[in-house]
Write a protein that holds these residues in place. Sequence first.
Motif, short mmCIF file in Angstrom:
data_model
loop_
_atom_site.label_atom_id
_atom_site.label_comp_id
_atom_site.label_asym_id
_atom_site.label_seq_id
_atom_site.Cartn_x
_atom_site.Cartn_y
_atom_site.Cartn_z
N GLU A 34 0.83 -1.20 0.00
CA GLU A 34 0.00 0.00 0.00
C GLU A 34 0.86 1.26 0.00
O GLU A 34 1.82 1.37 0.78
CB GLU A 34 -0.91 0.01 1.23
CG GLU A 34 -1.88 -1.16 1.28
CD GLU A 34 -2.69 -1.14 2.55
OE1 GLU A 34 -2.94 -0.04 3.09
OE2 GLU A 34 -3.07 -2.23 3.02
N LYS A 35 0.49 2.21 -0.85
CA LYS A 35 1.24 3.46 -0.96
C LYS A 35 1.30 4.21 0.36
O LYS A 35 2.36 4.68 0.78
CB LYS A 35 0.60 4.37 -2.01
CG LYS A 35 0.98 4.07 -3.43
CD LYS A 35 0.40 5.16 -4.33
CE LYS A 35 0.73 4.87 -5.78
NZ LYS A 35 0.18 5.92 -6.66
N GLN A 36 0.14 4.35 1.01
CA GLN A 36 0.11 5.13 2.24
C GLN A 36 0.99 4.51 3.32
O GLN A 36 1.66 5.22 4.07
CB GLN A 36 -1.33 5.26 2.77
CG GLN A 36 -1.48 6.27 3.90
CD GLN A 36 -0.93 7.63 3.53
OE1 GLN A 36 -1.30 8.21 2.49
NE2 GLN A 36 -0.03 8.18 4.35
N LYS A 37 1.02 3.18 3.38
CA LYS A 37 1.89 2.52 4.35
C LYS A 37 3.36 2.78 4.02
O LYS A 37 4.19 2.94 4.92
CB LYS A 37 1.61 1.01 4.40
CG LYS A 37 0.33 0.67 5.13
CD LYS A 37 0.20 -0.83 5.34
CE LYS A 37 -1.05 -1.15 6.16
NZ LYS A 37 -1.22 -2.61 6.38
N TYR A 39 4.53 5.50 2.55
CA TYR A 39 4.81 6.88 2.99
C TYR A 39 4.94 6.94 4.51
O TYR A 39 5.81 7.64 5.04
CB TYR A 39 3.69 7.82 2.53
CG TYR A 39 3.55 7.93 1.03
CD1 TYR A 39 4.66 7.88 0.19
CD2 TYR A 39 2.29 8.08 0.44
CE1 TYR A 39 4.53 7.98 -1.19
CE2 TYR A 39 2.15 8.19 -0.94
CZ TYR A 39 3.28 8.13 -1.75
OH TYR A 39 3.14 8.24 -3.10
N ASP A 40 4.08 6.20 5.22
CA ASP A 40 4.14 6.20 6.69
C ASP A 40 5.45 5.60 7.18
O ASP A 40 6.06 6.10 8.13
CB ASP A 40 2.96 5.40 7.27
CG ASP A 40 1.63 6.12 7.06
OD1 ASP A 40 1.64 7.33 6.78
OD2 ASP A 40 0.58 5.45 7.17
#
Length: 232
Positions: A34-37, A39-40
């Motif tokens: 996942e992209k957001q993960k 970035y996180d």
Amino acid sequence: MEGSVLVYHAKSKIMRELAPILKREEVIVQFTEEKQKLYDYLDQNDIQLVIVEMQEGQRELLDELELLSEIRKKSCVSIIVISDEENESTKIITLNAGADDYISTSCSPLEILARIQAQLRRYSQLSNVFRKMDKIYQVGELLVDDRYRIVMVEGRSVNLTPIEYKILKLLVQEKGKVISISQIYEAIWHMKAVGVDNTVAVHICHIREKIESNPKKPQYLKAVWGSGYKVG
């Protein structure tokens, strides 16, 4: 070799197979889809290398290029792209989007491993350079170079005693922040501060005489009455 690698979209078995080998070299390998993960992870962890396994298709390519651009905006972390696509134009636009290396899945696992290790070494070397740069502190024309314990004001060298140097370095490191007399004393002498106002004040006075063009109207080392001292 130590480090932390984040793998995005591991569609092939390559990174799953290389992860145990890297682990033996104390390299932590984490996976996310996942992209957001991703970035996180970058925001919250010290990641040295991001590996992106590209998906097939024009839409997917554009999506991955956007991802590379976003990573590069957020971080100077090393990026390797692994792809089935061997088209030269794809390689060029991928590198221009922010990747540091482009590896074809047709490469042997040993070559891929070597190129991962090369990027980790490169990142480590750059980090050492930045750590050295972090030891140079400057406020206006006052410069403290902690690599060589040099103090300069308006281009001239200033000779400070070891205690004076430590006090000035402490204040410059905390540029703009007021440090109390007790905090200064305990940080420098490593003893509980009891009745030490005059001790610190004498050293502050000597520092000012050496770095200020007018010690009575200090430009750099300023007193904040009732609170302590600050630089900047």
